[in-house]
Design a protein around this motif. Structure first.
Motif, PDB file in Angstrom:
ATOM      1  N   LEU A  60      12.329  -8.709  32.187  1.00  0.00           N
ATOM      2  CA  LEU A  60      13.965  -9.383  31.972  1.00  0.00           C
ATOM      3  C   LEU A  60      14.081  -8.996  30.182  1.00  0.00           C
ATOM      4  O   LEU A  60      15.303  -8.667  30.213  1.00  0.00           O
ATOM      5  CB  LEU A  60      13.640 -10.592  32.114  1.00  0.00           C
ATOM      6  CG  LEU A  60      15.035 -11.376  32.106  1.00  0.00           C
ATOM      7  CD1 LEU A  60      16.066 -10.801  32.818  1.00  0.00           C
ATOM      8  CD2 LEU A  60      14.947 -13.028  32.389  1.00  0.00           C
ATOM      9  N   THR A  64      17.509  -7.056  28.841  1.00  0.00           N
ATOM     10  CA  THR A  64      18.509  -7.671  28.129  1.00  0.00           C
ATOM     11  C   THR A  64      18.867  -7.155  26.826  1.00  0.00           C
ATOM     12  O   THR A  64      19.886  -7.020  26.252  1.00  0.00           O
ATOM     13  CB  THR A  64      18.213  -9.279  28.234  1.00  0.00           C
ATOM     14  OG1 THR A  64      17.072  -9.261  27.526  1.00  0.00           O
ATOM     15  CG2 THR A  64      18.331 -10.000  29.523  1.00  0.00           C
ATOM     16  N   GLU A 304      15.018  -2.192  36.045  1.00  0.00           N
ATOM     17  CA  GLU A 304      16.045  -3.054  36.980  1.00  0.00           C
ATOM     18  C   GLU A 304      15.299  -3.030  38.430  1.00  0.00           C
ATOM     19  O   GLU A 304      15.535  -4.045  39.291  1.00  0.00           O
ATOM     20  CB  GLU A 304      17.233  -2.307  36.965  1.00  0.00           C
ATOM     21  CG  GLU A 304      18.021  -2.523  35.616  1.00  0.00           C
ATOM     22  CD  GLU A 304      19.404  -1.631  35.912  1.00  0.00           C
ATOM     23  OE1 GLU A 304      19.695  -1.023  36.690  1.00  0.00           O
ATOM     24  OE2 GLU A 304      20.169  -1.745  34.922  1.00  0.00           O
ATOM     25  N   SER A 345      20.167 -14.651  38.655  1.00  0.00           N
ATOM     26  CA  SER A 345      19.403 -13.161  38.736  1.00  0.00           C
ATOM     27  C   SER A 345      20.163 -12.571  39.889  1.00  0.00           C
ATOM     28  O   SER A 345      20.578 -11.409  39.943  1.00  0.00           O
ATOM     29  CB  SER A 345      17.939 -13.418  38.924  1.00  0.00           C
ATOM     30  OG  SER A 345      17.304 -13.926  37.962  1.00  0.00           O
ATOM     31  N   ALA A 348      23.613 -11.471  38.803  1.00  0.00           N
ATOM     32  CA  ALA A 348      23.481 -10.505  37.734  1.00  0.00           C
ATOM     33  C   ALA A 348      23.243  -9.043  38.404  1.00  0.00           C
ATOM     34  O   ALA A 348      23.782  -8.066  37.990  1.00  0.00           O
ATOM     35  CB  ALA A 348      22.519 -10.887  36.831  1.00  0.00           C
ATOM     36  N   ASN A 352      26.114  -6.151  38.469  1.00  0.00           N
ATOM     37  CA  ASN A 352      25.488  -4.839  38.003  1.00  0.00           C
ATOM     38  C   ASN A 352      26.112  -3.819  39.066  1.00  0.00           C
ATOM     39  O   ASN A 352      26.407  -2.738  38.636  1.00  0.00           O
ATOM     40  CB  ASN A 352      24.021  -4.780  37.844  1.00  0.00           C
ATOM     41  CG  ASN A 352      23.675  -3.766  36.794  1.00  0.00           C
ATOM     42  OD1 ASN A 352      24.630  -3.275  36.061  1.00  0.00           O
ATOM     43  ND2 ASN A 352      22.401  -3.697  36.775  1.00  0.00           N
ATOM     44  N   TYR A 386      28.914 -11.851  31.802  1.00  0.00           N
ATOM     45  CA  TYR A 386      27.744 -11.444  32.266  1.00  0.00           C
ATOM     46  C   TYR A 386      26.513 -11.531  31.327  1.00  0.00           C
ATOM     47  O   TYR A 386      25.422 -12.026  31.545  1.00  0.00           O
ATOM     48  CB  TYR A 386      27.717 -10.175  32.961  1.00  0.00           C
ATOM     49  CG  TYR A 386      26.398  -9.407  33.418  1.00  0.00           C
ATOM     50  CD1 TYR A 386      25.823  -9.715  34.587  1.00  0.00           C
ATOM     51  CD2 TYR A 386      26.092  -8.446  32.585  1.00  0.00           C
ATOM     52  CE1 TYR A 386      24.759  -9.229  34.807  1.00  0.00           C
ATOM     53  CE2 TYR A 386      24.691  -7.690  32.803  1.00  0.00           C
ATOM     54  CZ  TYR A 386      24.169  -8.143  34.006  1.00  0.00           C
ATOM     55  OH  TYR A 386      22.844  -7.449  34.509  1.00  0.00           O
ATOM     56  N   ASN A 387      26.863 -11.008  29.984  1.00  0.00           N
ATOM     57  CA  ASN A 387      25.910 -10.999  29.063  1.00  0.00           C
ATOM     58  C   ASN A 387      25.461 -12.413  28.641  1.00  0.00           C
ATOM     59  O   ASN A 387      24.328 -12.723  28.377  1.00  0.00           O
ATOM     60  CB  ASN A 387      26.405 -10.177  27.779  1.00  0.00           C
ATOM     61  CG  ASN A 387      26.396  -8.643  28.191  1.00  0.00           C
ATOM     62  OD1 ASN A 387      25.924  -8.055  29.090  1.00  0.00           O
ATOM     63  ND2 ASN A 387      27.313  -8.050  27.507  1.00  0.00           N
ATOM     64  N   ILE A 390      23.274 -13.778  31.271  1.00  0.00           N
ATOM     65  CA  ILE A 390      22.058 -13.164  30.961  1.00  0.00           C
ATOM     66  C   ILE A 390      21.142 -13.960  29.954  1.00  0.00           C
ATOM     67  O   ILE A 390      19.970 -14.345  29.988  1.00  0.00           O
ATOM     68  CB  ILE A 390      21.841 -11.788  30.891  1.00  0.00           C
ATOM     69  CG1 ILE A 390      22.498 -11.080  32.217  1.00  0.00           C
ATOM     70  CG2 ILE A 390      20.593 -11.003  30.574  1.00  0.00           C
ATOM     71  CD1 ILE A 390      21.458 -11.326  33.348  1.00  0.00           C
ATOM     72  N   ASN A 393      19.992 -17.223  31.156  1.00  0.00           N
ATOM     73  CA  ASN A 393      18.948 -16.914  32.076  1.00  0.00           C
ATOM     74  C   ASN A 393      17.623 -16.729  31.289  1.00  0.00           C
ATOM     75  O   ASN A 393      16.654 -17.194  31.647  1.00  0.00           O
ATOM     76  CB  ASN A 393      19.180 -15.793  32.926  1.00  0.00           C
ATOM     77  CG  ASN A 393      18.371 -15.802  34.152  1.00  0.00           C
ATOM     78  OD1 ASN A 393      17.726 -16.744  34.403  1.00  0.00           O
ATOM     79  ND2 ASN A 393      18.396 -14.886  35.032  1.00  0.00           N
TER      80      ASN A 393
END
Length: 635
Positions: A60, A64, A304, A345, A348, A352, A386-387, A390, A393
């Motif tokens: 992860l 990131t 990924e 997750s 995300a 993506n 989204y960033n 994450i 997260n």
């Protein structure tokens, strides 16, 4: 004479006919609980889960950090310097940051904006002809399509006028609200410049300094050449495209830097509040929308895939746990944390996939028609969110490590400390925030109309936190109100620093709260009375430890015989109660507390027996020398 290799006499001391309890086992001649097997198995399983989770966390983190790099900051910096700091001319210092009226807006639009968008010549004034109908900002960043300018307006007579002034004021335009938005045609009433265009359902609204603005409005795009753009802007200025009802203007465009594979999506915003004037603001989003270009990108793609496999496994595990535990599953904070991580997750992964498909479609439309505005703002906006998601997260993923290392006492000191002082923290927080918000409201009402730090209630809260940390501007407060300003500041500092932050000691001094020693030693005096008055064993042990620390000399011996007597009495009662509970407990069931006590006794016993065994071994080694000694022969 033969001597056992293990602990001396332990086998002989145990009768053969005596049967050990079913919940015990023999290790090295010592009777140990079989429950230790379960403990060892639990630790082993936890360590295996921790190892697997560390692999997931590493994967992860690679993903990131692969989304963010320092080039994003530098790209934002050069773009902001170009469009925000550049002035109209050496004599006219008007720039985007200094826009204060509609006149300043037109100066910026026809000057620094077009200078930044259209780079037609090299630094030595040579014309760039290598790229027809295209502009390269700073020679390195390709302008994608064309720029778009959009405005939102409000209708006339959307505010109430006091009767005495109705004869003087015929028009009234309130601050922007969606219900008051003007969507009627105006001006020349031809084309999207003078006619309202609705926004797509997925277009995000813009949160500005003065309001929340929708995605529609009156829009137009700039031509591909600088000369045509100058003529178009001059035409709109002469025909009054900006009106009294205009509340905000957006300038949107996007550039792409192939050197670092980054998109920079720019939005310049100028708000025209109902008070008059103008408030400029800006947004620069440097994002990586094309994911798979270099070999490192394909390595991230493999990460990924691994991430998706982990999430799929976690989903199955959580479903099985819910089926097994049912409602008990939702009573654990760790389970809620697991659900949060899995949910973020999944979102995300879905985003993506959507982002990859959408960028491909946008690229196709851009290459087919370079004279339209490509709306990358939508993707850049959600990519930034989204960033952020994450990042949250990853933060909670690191916090989850505490779940796996909770079997270690050292690692649980923080949680134990917080749990023990939770009541004190909550009590202090209630007292603190009552005073804090009372002063925030006072500061907003007294200084809100004159001091920027108190202009909104939210600003008041942050300003008071800054005062607590020592960052404040006393002169502005005093200038706003020469009487209430100093009173507000002095009393706030006094109550926060000298009362709230030392309230515990103050309560003890005022006899409103017992000290730690008084809490452990209640009225009556002795530790022995604590048992008879209903105090718990843990609290009694704390009192014993405290009394031992405070009543020993430099050699570690107790000063008072009475304290030693209290210690012996407490230990006798405590151990007799524990032995009674152990005797009454079923043989095949052992509670965690009982197991810990048994395990501690067994460990201590094994340690002492090993010491005895080592001493006996040394004695036995010296026995042959005694047989051959001169003294022995004389005897």
């Amino acid at each position: 004479m033969e001597h056992p290799s293990g602990p001396v006499g332990l086998e002989a001391a145990e009768p053969r006919a005596e049967r050990r309890p079913s919940g015990t086992r023999r290790v090295g001649g010592i009777v140990k609980p079989r429950l230790s097997y379960s403990r060892e198995l639990e630790i082993k399983t936890t360590l295996q889960e921790l190892l697997i989770y560390i692999i997931f966390l590493t994967d992860l983190c690679i993903l990131t950090f692969g989304m963010v790099n320092t080039d994003m900051y530098y790209l934002n910096k050069v773009m902001s310097n170009l469009f925000l700091e550049t002035s109209v001319s050496e004599t006219d210092r008007t720039s985007f940051k200094t826009i204060g009226s509609m006149v300043d807006f037109w100066k910026f639009a026809e000057g620094p904006l077009l200078d930044g968008l259209y780079w037609d010549t090299w630094y030595n004034n040579k014309t760039l002809t290598s790229h027809k109908n295209s502009s390269h900002v700073y020679y390195e960043n390709l302008l994608l399509g064309v720029a778009q300018i959009r405005q939102l307006k409000v209708r006339n007579n959307t505010c109430a006028i006091y009767p005495y002034f109705r004869t003087f004021l015929k028009e009234c335009y309130r601050e922007y609200r969606y219900v008051a938005e003007d969507k009627s045609d105006f001006g020349l009433k031809n084309g999207s410049v003078w006619m309202y265009s609705s926004a797509s359902s997925l277009a995000p609204w813009h949160w500005g300094a003065m309001g929340l603005y929708s995605g529609g409005g009156f829009t137009f795009t700039l031509p591909k050449s600088r000369s045509e753009s100058i003529r178009k802007l001059a035409f709109l200025r002469r025909n009054g495209w900006l009106t009294r009802g205009t509340r905000v203007v957006f300038i949107d465009f996007s550039v792409y830097n192939a050197n670092i594979n980054l998109f920079c999506v720019v939005r310049l915003v100028v708000e025209f509040p109902a008070t008059g004037g103008a408030l400029p603001s800006s947004q620069f989003y440097s994002v990586k929308l094309l994911r798979y270009v270099t070999y490192y990108d394909y390595f991230l793609a493999s990460c990924e895939v691994i991430f998706c496999l982990f999430i799929f496994t976690f989903i199955i595990q959580e479903i099985l746990k819910v089926k097994k535990l049912k409602t008990e599953y939702f009573k654990s904070a760790w389970n809620w944390l697991d659900m949060l991580l899995v949910s973020l997750s999944i979102f995300a992964i879905a985003f993506n996939m959507y982002r990859t498909v959408e960028v491909s479609l946008l690229m196709e439309s851009l290459l087919s028609n370079a004279y339209v505005y490509p709306d990358f703002y939508f993707l850049a906006y959600w990519q930034t969110r989204y960033n952020n998601m994450i990042a949250i997260n990853v933060f909670f993923a690191w916090i989850k490590i505490f779940k796996f290392i909770s079997f270690n006492k050292t690692m649980t000191q923080l949680s134990s400390t917080l749990s023990r002082c939770a009541k004190d923290i909550i009590g202090f927080a209630i007292m603190f925030f009552i005073i804090f918000f009372a002063y925030a409201q006072l500061g907003y009402l007294v200084f809100g109309s004159q001091v920027d730090e108190f202009s909104t209630f939210q600003n008041c809260i942050f300003t008071q936190f800054r005062i607590v940390l020592g960052d404040f501007n006393f002169a502005s407060i005093e200038q706003a109100n020469r009487i209430l300003g100093p009173i507000y500041f002095i009393t706030f500092v006094f109550f926060v620093f000298f009362v709230l932050l030392s309230y515990n000691k103050a309560l003890v001094k005022l006899r409103l709260k017992k000290s730690k020693m008084e809490d452990l030693y209640p009225a009556g005096g002795s530790l022995q009375s604590m048992k008879t008055k209903g105090h718990s064993a843990s609290k009694t042990d704390d009192a014993l430890k405290l009394s031992r620390r405070s009543s020993v000399d430099e050699k570690g011996y107790l000063k008072s015989p009475q304290l030693q007597k209290w210690k012996e009495t407490l230990h006798q009662k405590y151990h007799s109660a524990e032995n009674k509970e152990l005797a009454m407990a079923p043989q095949d069931q052992v509670s965690p507390q009982e197991f810990q006590q048994l395990f501690r006794y067994a460990t201590e016993l094994e340690k002492r027996l090993n010491e005895v065994n080592a001493k006996l071994s040394r004695v036995l080694k010296g026995m042959p020398d005694l047989k051959g000694s001169p003294d022995k022969k004389q005897r």
